[in-house]
Design a protein around this motif. Sequence first.
Motif, mmCIF file in Angstrom:
data_model
loop_
_atom_site.group_PDB
_atom_site.id
_atom_site.type_symbol
_atom_site.label_atom_id
_atom_site.label_comp_id
_atom_site.label_asym_id
_atom_site.label_seq_id
_atom_site.Cartn_x
_atom_site.Cartn_y
_atom_site.Cartn_z
ATOM 1 N N SER A 55 -22.226 -6.436 -30.349
ATOM 2 C CA SER A 55 -21.680 -7.380 -29.303
ATOM 3 C C SER A 55 -20.038 -6.712 -29.225
ATOM 4 C CB SER A 55 -21.554 -8.512 -29.815
ATOM 5 O OG SER A 55 -22.675 -9.283 -29.803
ATOM 6 N N VAL A 56 -19.659 -6.590 -27.839
ATOM 7 C CA VAL A 56 -18.366 -6.349 -27.613
ATOM 8 C C VAL A 56 -17.701 -7.127 -26.721
ATOM 9 C CG1 VAL A 56 -17.211 -4.375 -26.445
ATOM 10 C CG2 VAL A 56 -19.012 -3.846 -28.160
ATOM 11 N N THR A 57 -16.418 -7.544 -26.967
ATOM 12 C CA THR A 57 -15.634 -8.157 -25.904
ATOM 13 C C THR A 57 -14.513 -7.339 -25.429
ATOM 14 O OG1 THR A 57 -16.252 -10.404 -27.127
ATOM 15 C CG2 THR A 57 -14.127 -10.273 -25.562
ATOM 16 N N VAL A 58 -14.263 -7.147 -23.997
ATOM 17 C CA VAL A 58 -13.164 -6.233 -23.576
ATOM 18 C C VAL A 58 -12.528 -7.180 -22.740
ATOM 19 C CG1 VAL A 58 -12.759 -4.479 -22.134
ATOM 20 C CG2 VAL A 58 -14.786 -4.236 -23.420
ATOM 21 N N GLU A 59 -11.230 -7.701 -23.284
ATOM 22 C CA GLU A 59 -10.198 -8.439 -22.270
ATOM 23 C C GLU A 59 -9.268 -7.478 -21.548
ATOM 24 O OE1 GLU A 59 -6.774 -11.980 -23.139
ATOM 25 O OE2 GLU A 59 -8.559 -11.528 -24.627
ATOM 26 N N THR A 60 -9.524 -7.547 -20.437
ATOM 27 C CA THR A 60 -8.625 -6.688 -19.318
ATOM 28 C C THR A 60 -7.234 -7.271 -19.268
ATOM 29 O OG1 THR A 60 -9.641 -7.589 -17.285
ATOM 30 C CG2 THR A 60 -10.643 -5.694 -18.263
ATOM 31 N N GLY A 61 -6.348 -6.707 -18.739
ATOM 32 C CA GLY A 61 -5.135 -7.039 -18.365
ATOM 33 C C GLY A 61 -4.101 -6.284 -18.786
ATOM 34 N N ARG A 62 -2.699 -6.609 -19.075
ATOM 35 C CA ARG A 62 -1.502 -5.900 -19.096
ATOM 36 C C ARG A 62 -1.824 -4.902 -20.698
ATOM 37 N NH1 ARG A 62 4.276 -8.046 -18.733
ATOM 38 N NH2 ARG A 62 4.128 -6.805 -16.816
ATOM 39 N N ASN A 63 -2.332 -5.615 -21.752
ATOM 40 C CA ASN A 63 -2.648 -4.972 -22.962
ATOM 41 C C ASN A 63 -4.290 -5.185 -23.209
ATOM 42 O OD1 ASN A 63 -0.047 -4.034 -23.488
ATOM 43 N ND2 ASN A 63 0.634 -5.815 -23.713
ATOM 44 N N PRO A 64 -5.066 -4.304 -22.687
ATOM 45 C CA PRO A 64 -6.547 -4.598 -22.757
ATOM 46 C C PRO A 64 -6.902 -4.668 -24.321
ATOM 47 C CG PRO A 64 -6.236 -2.846 -21.229
ATOM 48 C CD PRO A 64 -4.838 -3.139 -21.763
ATOM 49 N N VAL A 65 -7.794 -5.507 -24.883
ATOM 50 C CA VAL A 65 -8.230 -5.676 -26.132
ATOM 51 C C VAL A 65 -9.668 -5.374 -26.239
ATOM 52 C CG1 VAL A 65 -8.237 -7.118 -28.089
ATOM 53 C CG2 VAL A 65 -6.443 -7.141 -26.640
ATOM 54 N N VAL A 66 -10.058 -4.763 -27.234
ATOM 55 C CA VAL A 66 -11.471 -4.618 -27.392
ATOM 56 C C VAL A 66 -11.894 -4.781 -28.848
ATOM 57 C CG1 VAL A 66 -13.461 -2.799 -27.515
ATOM 58 C CG2 VAL A 66 -11.790 -2.667 -25.758
ATOM 59 N N GLU A 67 -13.018 -5.727 -29.057
ATOM 60 C CA GLU A 67 -13.266 -6.395 -30.344
ATOM 61 C C GLU A 67 -15.085 -5.909 -30.464
ATOM 62 O OE1 GLU A 67 -12.567 -10.306 -32.256
ATOM 63 O OE2 GLU A 67 -14.262 -10.756 -30.746
ATOM 64 N N VAL A 68 -15.210 -5.592 -31.555
ATOM 65 C CA VAL A 68 -16.743 -5.278 -31.688
ATOM 66 C C VAL A 68 -17.149 -6.037 -33.218
ATOM 67 C CG1 VAL A 68 -18.503 -3.378 -32.305
ATOM 68 C CG2 VAL A 68 -16.297 -3.038 -30.977
ATOM 69 N N ALA A 87 -14.463 -3.903 -35.899
ATOM 70 C CA ALA A 87 -13.391 -3.079 -35.245
ATOM 71 C C ALA A 87 -12.635 -3.806 -34.203
ATOM 72 C CB ALA A 87 -14.112 -1.894 -34.580
ATOM 73 N N HIS A 88 -11.275 -3.563 -33.840
ATOM 74 C CA HIS A 88 -10.685 -4.386 -33.021
ATOM 75 C C HIS A 88 -9.401 -3.060 -32.624
ATOM 76 C CE1 HIS A 88 -7.285 -7.187 -32.006
ATOM 77 N NE2 HIS A 88 -8.394 -7.884 -31.472
ATOM 78 N N GLU A 89 -9.001 -3.061 -31.287
ATOM 79 C CA GLU A 89 -7.869 -2.231 -31.092
ATOM 80 C C GLU A 89 -7.406 -2.872 -29.672
ATOM 81 O OE1 GLU A 89 -7.186 2.147 -29.434
ATOM 82 O OE2 GLU A 89 -8.647 1.960 -31.054
ATOM 83 N N THR A 90 -5.974 -2.832 -29.542
ATOM 84 C CA THR A 90 -5.420 -3.210 -28.389
ATOM 85 C C THR A 90 -4.435 -1.823 -27.816
ATOM 86 O OG1 THR A 90 -4.720 -5.246 -29.643
ATOM 87 C CG2 THR A 90 -3.204 -4.541 -27.634
ATOM 88 N N THR A 91 -4.576 -1.962 -26.654
ATOM 89 C CA THR A 91 -3.925 -0.409 -25.854
ATOM 90 C C THR A 91 -3.315 -0.899 -24.688
ATOM 91 O OG1 THR A 91 -4.866 1.767 -25.251
ATOM 92 C CG2 THR A 91 -6.216 -0.230 -24.480
ATOM 93 N N ALA A 92 -2.691 -0.063 -24.408
ATOM 94 C CA ALA A 92 -1.904 -0.003 -23.079
ATOM 95 C C ALA A 92 -2.641 0.762 -21.898
ATOM 96 C CB ALA A 92 -0.636 0.538 -23.332
ATOM 97 N N HIS A 93 -2.666 -0.211 -20.829
ATOM 98 C CA HIS A 93 -3.104 0.428 -19.599
ATOM 99 C C HIS A 93 -4.715 0.401 -19.754
ATOM 100 C CE1 HIS A 93 0.944 1.395 -18.582
ATOM 101 N NE2 HIS A 93 0.792 2.296 -19.451
ATOM 102 N N ASP A 94 -5.513 1.209 -18.657
ATOM 103 C CA ASP A 94 -6.915 1.164 -18.767
ATOM 104 C C ASP A 94 -7.547 2.289 -19.258
ATOM 105 O OD1 ASP A 94 -6.990 -1.654 -17.610
ATOM 106 O OD2 ASP A 94 -7.005 -0.738 -15.493
ATOM 107 N N ARG A 95 -6.961 2.976 -20.391
ATOM 108 C CA ARG A 95 -7.570 4.239 -20.826
ATOM 109 C C ARG A 95 -8.913 3.667 -21.676
ATOM 110 N NH1 ARG A 95 -7.021 5.217 -25.883
ATOM 111 N NH2 ARG A 95 -5.658 3.923 -27.541
ATOM 112 N N PRO A 96 -9.773 4.793 -21.597
ATOM 113 C CA PRO A 96 -11.178 4.749 -22.398
ATOM 114 C C PRO A 96 -10.781 4.435 -23.987
ATOM 115 C CG PRO A 96 -11.268 6.467 -21.012
ATOM 116 C CD PRO A 96 -9.864 6.132 -20.855
#
Length: 92
Positions: free
Chosen positions: A17-30, A38-47
Amino acid sequence: MHMRHHFHIDHAGHSVSVTVETGRNPVVEVLVDGKEVAHETTAHDRPIVLPIELPTDPPTSAEVRTASGPGVPRCILHLPDGEQHVMSPRPY
C-alpha cells in the motif's frame, strides 16, 4: 493545497500500500503487509523511487515508483525481473 492519494496491490501473497500526500512538500509512505517499510519527503512534484523488500522466501527486492504530479499521482510496483504492475488507486 494538499491531498492524500492511496494505492494498493497484492503481489506474491503480500499487500503493498502506498500513500502519496501532494502539496508543497510531497510525502510518500509505503506499507508492506501493514508495516511501514519506506517513507520519503521531497520538494516539488518530482518522481520518487523507493526500494522495498517483499518478505518472501527468499526476500524479493522491488521498487515503488511514484509520480506525485502534476495532476493525479501514479504508482508502479517494479520487480527485479523488469515486470511492472500499475497500482490501483483506493478511494479512502
